[in-house]
Design a protein around this motif. Structure first.
Motif, PDB file in Angstrom:
ATOM      1  N   ARG A   1       4.885   1.035   7.066  1.00  0.00           N
ATOM      2  CA  ARG A   1       3.664   1.291   6.301  1.00  0.00           C
ATOM      3  C   ARG A   1       2.721   0.087   6.321  1.00  0.00           C
ATOM      4  O   ARG A   1       1.525   0.230   6.553  1.00  0.00           O
ATOM      5  CB  ARG A   1       4.046   1.639   4.859  1.00  0.00           C
ATOM      6  N   SER A   2       3.235  -1.107   6.068  1.00  0.00           N
ATOM      7  CA  SER A   2       2.382  -2.291   5.986  1.00  0.00           C
ATOM      8  C   SER A   2       1.779  -2.655   7.338  1.00  0.00           C
ATOM      9  O   SER A   2       0.692  -3.230   7.416  1.00  0.00           O
ATOM     10  CB  SER A   2       3.185  -3.480   5.445  1.00  0.00           C
TER      11      SER A   2
ATOM     12  N   GLU B   1      11.592   3.603   4.782  1.00  0.00           N
ATOM     13  CA  GLU B   1      10.470   3.771   3.854  1.00  0.00           C
ATOM     14  C   GLU B   1      10.256   5.239   3.476  1.00  0.00           C
ATOM     15  O   GLU B   1       9.289   5.557   2.788  1.00  0.00           O
ATOM     16  CB  GLU B   1       9.191   3.205   4.473  1.00  0.00           C
TER      17      GLU B   1
ATOM     18  N   ASP C   1       0.096  -5.696   2.438  1.00  0.00           N
ATOM     19  CA  ASP C   1       0.555  -4.320   2.258  1.00  0.00           C
ATOM     20  C   ASP C   1      -0.283  -3.606   1.195  1.00  0.00           C
ATOM     21  O   ASP C   1       0.231  -2.953   0.293  1.00  0.00           O
ATOM     22  CB  ASP C   1       2.041  -4.276   1.873  1.00  0.00           C
TER      23      ASP C   1
ATOM     24  N   ALA D   1       0.597   6.599   4.430  1.00  0.00           N
ATOM     25  CA  ALA D   1       1.470   5.927   3.462  1.00  0.00           C
ATOM     26  C   ALA D   1       1.788   6.776   2.247  1.00  0.00           C
ATOM     27  O   ALA D   1       2.791   6.543   1.576  1.00  0.00           O
ATOM     28  CB  ALA D   1       0.825   4.607   3.010  1.00  0.00           C
ATOM     29  N   GLN D   2       0.961   7.771   1.941  1.00  0.00           N
ATOM     30  CA  GLN D   2       1.127   8.518   0.696  1.00  0.00           C
ATOM     31  C   GLN D   2       1.925   9.808   0.855  1.00  0.00           C
ATOM     32  O   GLN D   2       1.886  10.681  -0.017  1.00  0.00           O
ATOM     33  CB  GLN D   2      -0.248   8.829   0.090  1.00  0.00           C
TER      34      GLN D   2
ATOM     35  N   LYS E   1       1.631   4.208  -2.938  1.00  0.00           N
ATOM     36  CA  LYS E   1       1.538   2.896  -2.285  1.00  0.00           C
ATOM     37  C   LYS E   1       0.066   2.475  -2.186  1.00  0.00           C
ATOM     38  O   LYS E   1      -0.616   2.807  -1.220  1.00  0.00           O
ATOM     39  CB  LYS E   1       2.151   2.952  -0.877  1.00  0.00           C
TER      40      LYS E   1
END
Length: 521
Positions: free
Chosen positions: A192-193, A279, A367, A420-421, A520
């Motif tokens: 994600r980051s 993740e 992030d 990311a969501q 996030k």
């Protein structure tokens, strides 16, 4: 037993038996010390019920793997997207070179020609990305690229508005799956980051396409004609031929997923899969089969919906710049030659490209994505205030730099947020397509933001963009506050109690409704 290369023993891995069993017993012989190998295998989860990774990865091994992926995956998709955007936006350069006169366009005919592209682009966004998941990006992306390259060549041979509109409609179909498809493809490889920065490395091709497209168009216009191909027709033909060549090469160079990457060792494949899987709370595989419940939750996700609307507002500016920067520059410097005007479109795009990488680089470092989206809005607002407040050519030309600095950076940040969501691969294919579908509604609006009768100052177009950037500031701030509030509310939930009695498949299908899930920001 010694942990294998790429994994460091941790408290999380030490308690992996209990946590995995809480998620419906993926396997009775799960061995936490096997670490990466177990986490990468289908049937095992890589997180506990609260979303905490069960293994900790060695940073040196991760860095080596990430560098290898960067070199083998990113360049191909970046080149494909560069010419995707060139084949879409070169109509702005062709306009300066006589397209309207040769096709007999009058009044708002040019705007209609731009709009027809976005109709198909919007309609086929979601179907194309679901097809991308079904086929695999390794086949879908090269086939799409081949299609829009052929369409670009076809544009060189049109002689009236209906023919040009038909080709632009087909161009929209083939380009519809490129940006969400590449974003989805990269989400198979990166954490994600890390994703926002990698997305920026291909999305940065949009402003670079504006710069490179202007240079390339200027060079092509200096070439002698060939048969009926001359001036603007040469722009479409030559750029389309380049696209077709790149797409044919990409059939051989684009690796579909880590499991099929011949340039990775088995340990590196396991690490690549386990990193991404760690993740994704409660998921037993990185690449799941198409699941309609997960797909629906990927669309009806509150953060995705607001984020997508923010991207819609941002695309009014991004696509407006792509199509109308040559026109805007022409009104600022009306006495310059066509080639000089083309060259003046280049510097704002170059500056915008630099900042399109800087903002996602900060996202990788911290992030964070939402706060950076918030920070871009005031700069865009400043640019359009300058457009509206001054008639001085140098001030208005400087305003194009402020808008390019800020608005282009939102693209990779918004798409990284869309990735990311959500939790599963099925949901991610839908969330990214939803984000782009909304975004391209903004592109459709942009085609009508600068109308011929509104020139040369274009107060309506500039006012629309100022309103859009102001609304981005408000909505992105409110969304950040809501995510923080909802995360605090989720902290009070009893995860084990809510999951009690559910099967593994039911738990995986919960997506963002999983009690252990956190937004996030």
């Amino acid at each position: 037993m010694t942990a294998p290369s790429g994994v460091v023993a941790s408290d999380a891995s030490a308690r992996s038996h209990e946590d995995v069993e809480a998620l419906d017993k993926p396997s009775p012989d799960y061995d936490g010390e096997k670490g990466i190998q177990s986490a990468a295998e289908i049937g095992y989860t890589a997180t506990d019920s609260h979303g905490t990774p069960l293994v900790e990865f060695d940073r040196v091994d991760e860095r080596k793997l990430r560098t290898k992926i960067d070199l083998m995956v990113v360049p191909t998709v970046s080149l494909l997207y560069l010419f995707c955007f060139i084949d879409r936006a070169n109509i702005g350069n062709a306009r300066l070179a006589g397209l309207e006169t040769d096709l007999g366009l009058h009044g708002d005919d040019y705007n209609q020609l731009l709009s027809i592209f976005y109709i198909s682009y919007i309609l086929f966004e979601i179907p194309c990305n679901l097809l991308c998941k079904k086929m695999g990006p390794g086949w879908f992306l090269p086939m799409s690229s081949l299609g829009f390259g052929i369409c670009s060549i076809g544009t060189a041979f049109v002689h009236d508005l209906p023919a040009a509109s038909g080709v632009r409609f087909l161009l929209g179909i083939f380009e519809a799956g490129m940006m969400p498809g590449i974003s989805y493809y990269l989400s198979r490889w990166y954490r994600r980051s890390e994703l926002a920065f990698r997305l920026s490395l291909f999305i940065v091709m949009a402003p670079l396409a504006g710069a490179f497209g202007g240079l390339l168009a200027s060079a092509i216009l200096m070439l002698p004609g060939f048969g009926i191909l001359h001036t603007w027709r040469m722009i479409f033909a030559i750029e389309g031929i380049i696209t077709v060549g790149l797409s044919l090469i990409s059939f051989l160079t684009l690796t579909d997923r880590p499991e099929t990457a011949h340039w990775l060792s088995q340990e590196e494949k396991d690490l690549a899969i386990a990193r991404v899987k760690s993740e994704r709370v409660a998921q037993t595989s990185v690449l799941d089969k198409l699941n309609w419940k997960k797909i629906q939750l990927g669309f009806w996700n509150p953060v995705i919906q607001v984020n997508a609307f923010i991207f819609l507002l941002n695309n009014i500016t991004v696509q407006g710049l792509a199509f109308f920067t040559p026109t805007i520059v022409s009104t600022i410097y009306p006495n310059y030659s066509t080639i000089q005007k083309q060259l003046y479109t280049v510097p704002p795009y170059i500056v915008g490209a630099v900042f399109e990488v800087i903002f996602p680089l900060l996202s990788w470092r911290f992030d964070r994505r939402q706060i950076l989206i918030i920070l871009t809005a005031p700069l865009t607002m400043m640019g359009y205030i300058m457009f509206l407040a001054s008639d001085e050519p140098r001030v208005r030309y400087a305003a194009t730099f402020f808008t390019a600095i800020s608005c282009f950076a939102v693209g990779p940040l918004a798409n990284a947020q869309a990735s990311a969501q959500v939790v599963s691969d099925s949901s991610r294919s839908m969330s990214l397509a939803t984000n782009m579908m909304y975004g391209n509604v903004g592109g459709l609006i942009a085609t009508w933001s600068y109308l011929s009768w509104d020139g040369p100052d274009y107060p309506i177009g500039n006012g629309l963009n100022l309103a859009a950037s102001s609304l981005i500031l408000v909505l992105s701030t409110l969304l950040l506050l809501w995510m923080q509030w909802d995360n605090r509310r989720r902290e009070k939930r009893d995860v084990e109690l809510e999951l009690q009695g559910k099967s593994q498949s039911e738990i995986e299908s919960l997506e963002w409704k999983h009690p252990g899930w956190r937004w996030k920001p």
